[in-house]
Design an enzyme around this catalytic site. Structure first.
Site, PDB file in Angstrom:
ATOM      1  NE  ARG A   1      -1.044   2.796   2.141  1.00 35.16           N
ATOM      2  CZ  ARG A   1      -0.588   3.508   3.154  1.00 35.16           C
ATOM      3  NH1 ARG A   1      -1.135   3.424   4.318  1.00 35.16           N
ATOM      4  NH2 ARG A   1       0.450   4.325   3.029  1.00 35.16           N
ATOM      5  CG  ASP A   6       3.555   3.325   2.490  1.00 31.34           C
ATOM      6  OD1 ASP A   6       2.935   3.803   3.475  1.00 31.34           O
ATOM      7  OD2 ASP A   6       3.918   4.020   1.537  1.00 31.34           O
TER       8      ASP A   6
HETATM    9  P1  NAD Z   1      -5.830   1.876   4.475  1.00 32.05           P
HETATM   10  O1  NAD Z   1      -5.881   1.092   3.242  1.00 32.05           O
HETATM   11  O2  NAD Z   1      -5.380   1.218   5.740  1.00 32.05           O
HETATM   12  O3  NAD Z   1      -7.282   2.517   4.759  1.00 32.05           O
HETATM   13  C1  NAD Z   1      -8.086   3.127   3.791  1.00 32.05           C
HETATM   14  C2  NAD Z   1      -9.481   3.252   4.373  1.00 32.05           C
HETATM   15  O4  NAD Z   1     -10.272   4.008   3.473  1.00 32.05           O
HETATM   16  C3  NAD Z   1     -10.207   1.932   4.570  1.00 32.05           C
HETATM   17  O5  NAD Z   1     -10.868   1.944   5.816  1.00 32.05           O
HETATM   18  C4  NAD Z   1     -11.254   1.920   3.458  1.00 32.05           C
HETATM   19  O6  NAD Z   1     -12.425   1.216   3.808  1.00 32.05           O
HETATM   20  C5  NAD Z   1     -11.538   3.394   3.327  1.00 32.05           C
HETATM   21  N1  NAD Z   1     -12.146   3.757   2.055  1.00 32.05           N
HETATM   22  C6  NAD Z   1     -11.842   3.335   0.826  1.00 32.05           C
HETATM   23  N2  NAD Z   1     -12.682   3.887  -0.072  1.00 32.05           N
HETATM   24  C7  NAD Z   1     -13.516   4.678   0.612  1.00 32.05           C
HETATM   25  C8  NAD Z   1     -14.607   5.502   0.245  1.00 32.05           C
HETATM   26  N3  NAD Z   1     -14.984   5.643  -1.016  1.00 32.05           N
HETATM   27  N4  NAD Z   1     -15.267   6.154   1.210  1.00 32.05           N
HETATM   28  C9  NAD Z   1     -14.881   6.028   2.497  1.00 32.05           C
HETATM   29  N5  NAD Z   1     -13.863   5.269   2.900  1.00 32.05           N
HETATM   30  C10 NAD Z   1     -13.193   4.599   1.969  1.00 32.05           C
HETATM   31  O7  NAD Z   1      -4.902   3.117   4.172  1.00 32.05           O
HETATM   32  P2  NAD Z   1      -4.248   4.149   5.203  1.00 32.05           P
HETATM   33  O8  NAD Z   1      -2.881   3.712   5.589  1.00 32.05           O
HETATM   34  O9  NAD Z   1      -5.183   4.424   6.299  1.00 32.05           O
HETATM   35  O10 NAD Z   1      -4.048   5.425   4.272  1.00 32.05           O
HETATM   36  C11 NAD Z   1      -5.164   6.087   3.714  1.00 32.05           C
HETATM   37  C12 NAD Z   1      -4.703   7.388   3.075  1.00 32.05           C
HETATM   38  O11 NAD Z   1      -4.162   8.242   4.062  1.00 32.05           O
HETATM   39  C13 NAD Z   1      -3.627   7.223   2.011  1.00 32.05           C
HETATM   40  O12 NAD Z   1      -3.929   8.019   0.897  1.00 32.05           O
HETATM   41  C14 NAD Z   1      -2.387   7.742   2.670  1.00 32.05           C
HETATM   42  O13 NAD Z   1      -1.520   8.356   1.750  1.00 32.05           O
HETATM   43  C15 NAD Z   1      -2.950   8.769   3.601  1.00 32.05           C
HETATM   44  N6  NAD Z   1      -2.040   9.026   4.721  1.00 32.05           N
HETATM   45  C16 NAD Z   1      -1.677  10.323   4.946  1.00 32.05           C
HETATM   46  C17 NAD Z   1      -0.812  10.622   5.963  1.00 32.05           C
HETATM   47  C18 NAD Z   1      -0.451  12.059   6.196  1.00 32.05           C
HETATM   48  O14 NAD Z   1      -0.862  12.908   5.500  1.00 32.05           O
HETATM   49  N7  NAD Z   1       0.305  12.400   7.201  1.00 32.05           N
HETATM   50  C19 NAD Z   1      -0.277   9.611   6.739  1.00 32.05           C
HETATM   51  C20 NAD Z   1      -0.682   8.290   6.501  1.00 32.05           C
HETATM   52  C21 NAD Z   1      -1.569   8.015   5.491  1.00 32.05           C
END
Ligand code: NAD
Length: 546
Positions: free
Chosen positions: A150, A240
């Site tokens: 991821r 990731d």
């Molecule tokens: P993850 O795969 O663990 O979680 C993604 C979540 O989004 C899941 O719960 C999924 O069900 C949900 N989701 C997917 N499609 C959706 C929709 N249409 N509506 C609502 N929910 C939906 O991923 P993660 O590690 O939690 O990361 C998610 C995002 O956050 C990534 O884009 C990542 O780059 C970003 N992120 C940003 C920071 C930061 O800015 N500091 C840090 C970490 C992650």
């Protein structure tokens, strides 16, 4: 002065990026080290080298070309690379990390020149120790490891994910002064389910579907154990991994070794800091805030858990604190009646009617903040933002998904739909926005405010564990460094130009906690703050000959 009998000479010295000084080798060094004739005649200072190189970076036509240029510089001269990055951090960070690093991973095969870091593959089962033994440096203190499943919000990029550990460790050095030789990027290549990538001629990873289940778990166990043996003082940062593995690995190892997951814990810490700062603008006490998350994965649940423990710290009951955190995932609002919830979501499943859309949830719950961690761009629509603006004088809007193309809304959209009243932060940087004559500076909820300082503190104390208390302290420390001037511009994080001071302050707090909790393995220095400062790497050339 160095014992010259132990130093590489001539072309071998120039080809060693860790020792190479390029045109900065002095006349005396050129004579003593067999470099005469191998370099242009003029001896340059590091400042003069920078003056020559910086326009070279800036003149590249696109960020990805600038990235490739910087990688080339790192491959030739590590010291000069870090001098340039540290002196121009705000400019270089979006090139070396999000958003450009996402593209670098997608195009890894095209821009690859020289291997960096270690690859452990599913074919290495039973011989991971041999692979780790090949790493040329023994005193590794920080490993960032990914399995590429991821990558940012870009999904499964397999072995191309290597760009992420490399980028993260660059930030450890640039932002907190971890010594480059003590940093090790690792990619665990267990295949990829991204068939398009797998079939691409430029793909350099294993061309097989992802290894899963017991075989995957056994490989990861072998890896973690081998790391402990080879580098007993290392902190292992998971990065990731896919959602399920990320939570499982963290739970399995967090109470046994020095480890953390930045996607879960670092994100939580920087977001908590942003909420503390936002509360200074909005006037709503942090402990009274109601939060609505879009996305209930690593980032969302990580933030929720740290927010809850911070509210409990302020006297709110556990149940009440959880009741303040609401989640919408891909199936709608996380509520008790749902039968499809993974265990990490269950503490946040409230007794409430099923609600499918984010807009409905915003209208019903009236959250003080919406926090986007879904990887779904455009989901903070104009009606959602307008509803936030109807309910609160200063609605908090955090569109944290990376890279920029995945942000739930842009900075401009956030200000436009809330009549300029949003307190906005994003994951990837957005330029300042002028709305109705007023300029707003979006905050960047960049984990780089947190993890480098945490890592430095852990290393200085040689902490045997990385705890949530450390991430909570990091959040408070970061928030305390946000000035009234920052807040007046709508900025809820300090300027990135202060990041080394931020890291130093966080490292001191984290090390202090390690000593207080009996987790430190290094003897306590007389002056902890001074010891932290002294531990920070400076990109200065060695003097081989006076
Ligand atoms: P993850 O795969 O663990 O979680 C993604 C979540 O989004 C899941 O719960 C999924 O069900 C949900 N989701 C997917 N499609 C959706 C929709 N249409 N509506 C609502 N929910 C939906 O991923 P993660 O590690 O939690 O990361 C998610 C995002 O956050 C990534 O884009 C990542 O780059 C970003 N992120 C940003 C920071 C930061 O800015 N500091 C840090 C970490 C992650």
């Amino acid at each position: 002065m160095t014992d010259l009998s132990t130093v590489k000479r001539g072309a071998a010295l120039l080809n060693d990026p860790e020792l190479n000084k390029g045109t900065a080798f002095t006349e005396a060094e050129r004579t003593a080290l067999g470099l005469r004739g191998l370099l242009p005649p003029r001896v340059m200072t590091q400042e003069e080298q920078l003056e020559r190189i910086l326009p070279g970076v800036r003149s590249r036509p696109t960020p990805i070309d600038q990235y490739a240029y910087l990688v080339g510089l790192h491959d030739r001269n590590v010291t000069l690379f870090y001098r340039l990055v540290m002196d121009h951090l705000e400019e270089m960070m979006p090139i070396l990390y999000t958003p450009t690093v996402g593209q670098a991973c997608q195009e890894f095969g095209r821009i690859f020149r020289r291997s960096r870091g270690l690859y452990v593959t599913s074919d290495d089962r039973g011989r991971v120790r041999e692979v780790l033994a090949n790493w040329p440096h023994d005193d590794v203190r920080m490993i960032v490891v990914t399995d590429g499943e991821r990558i940012l919000g870009l999904g499964d990029l397999g072995a191309n994910g290597m760009g992420i550990p490399i980028g993260k460790l660059t930030l450890y050095t640039a932002c907190a002064g971890l010594h480059p030789m003590q940093c090790l990027p690792i990619t665990i290549d267990v295949g990829t389910d991204n068939t398009h990538l797998r079939e691409s001629p430029a793909y350099m990873g294993l061309r097989q579907p992802r290894l899963r289940g017991a075989a995957y778990d056994a490989l990861l166990d072998e890896f973690v154990e081998a790391v402990q043996e080879r580098f007993p003082h290392v902190c292992l940062q998971f990065e990731d991994f896919g959602n399920h593995n990320a939570f499982t690995l963290l739970e399995k190892w967090r109470n046994r070794i020095s480890t953390f997951n930045d996607d879960i814990q670092g994100t939580a810490s920087v977001t908590l800091a942003g909420l503390y700062s936002a509360s200074r603008i909005s006037g709503t006490a942090f402990k009274d805030m109601r939060l609505l998350f879009l996305g209930a994965g690593e980032a969302g649940i990580g933030i929720g858990d740290l927010v809850v423990s911070a509210m409990v710290e302020e006297g709110v009951s556990l149940d009440e604190a959880r009741q303040r955190c609401w989640f919408v995932d891909s199936k709608g609002l996380v509520v008790k009646t749902r039968t499809d919830l993974a265990s990490h979501k269950k503490p946040y499943a409230h007794d409430y009617p099923a609600t499918e859309s984010l807009l409905e949830a915003v209208e019903a719950l009236k959250p003080h903040a919406i926090i986007g961690v879904s990887g779904m761009p455009g989901t903070f629509t104009a009606p959602v933002l307008a509803a936030m603006a109807r309910q609160h004088a200063r609605p908090i809007v955090m569109a944290l998904s990376n890279p920029t193309s995945k942000a739930e809304c842009t900075a401009r959209e956030a200000y436009a739909s809330t009549d300029g009243r949003a307190i906005f932060a994003s994951g990837s940087p957005f330029a300042p926005v002028t709305h109705k004559g007023r300029t707003h500076v979006p905050g960047q909820g960049n984990n780089a405010y947190i993890f480098p300082g945490v890592g430095l503190g852990v290393i200085v104390a040689d902490a045997s564990r990385v705890t949530d208390e450390m991430f909570a302290a990091a959040a408070r420390t970061l928030a305390n460094m946000v000035s009234e001037d920052d807040l007046a511009m709508g900025r809820i994080f300090p300027s990135l130009s202060r990041i080394r001071d931020v890291s130093k302050a966080i490292a001191t707090e984290v090390a202090e906690i390690a000593y207080r909790r009996g987790l430190a393995r290094a003897p306590r220095p007389g002056n902890l703050e001074a010891a932290v400062a002294a531990a920070m790497y400076q990109p200065e050339y060695p003097t081989f000959v006076n």
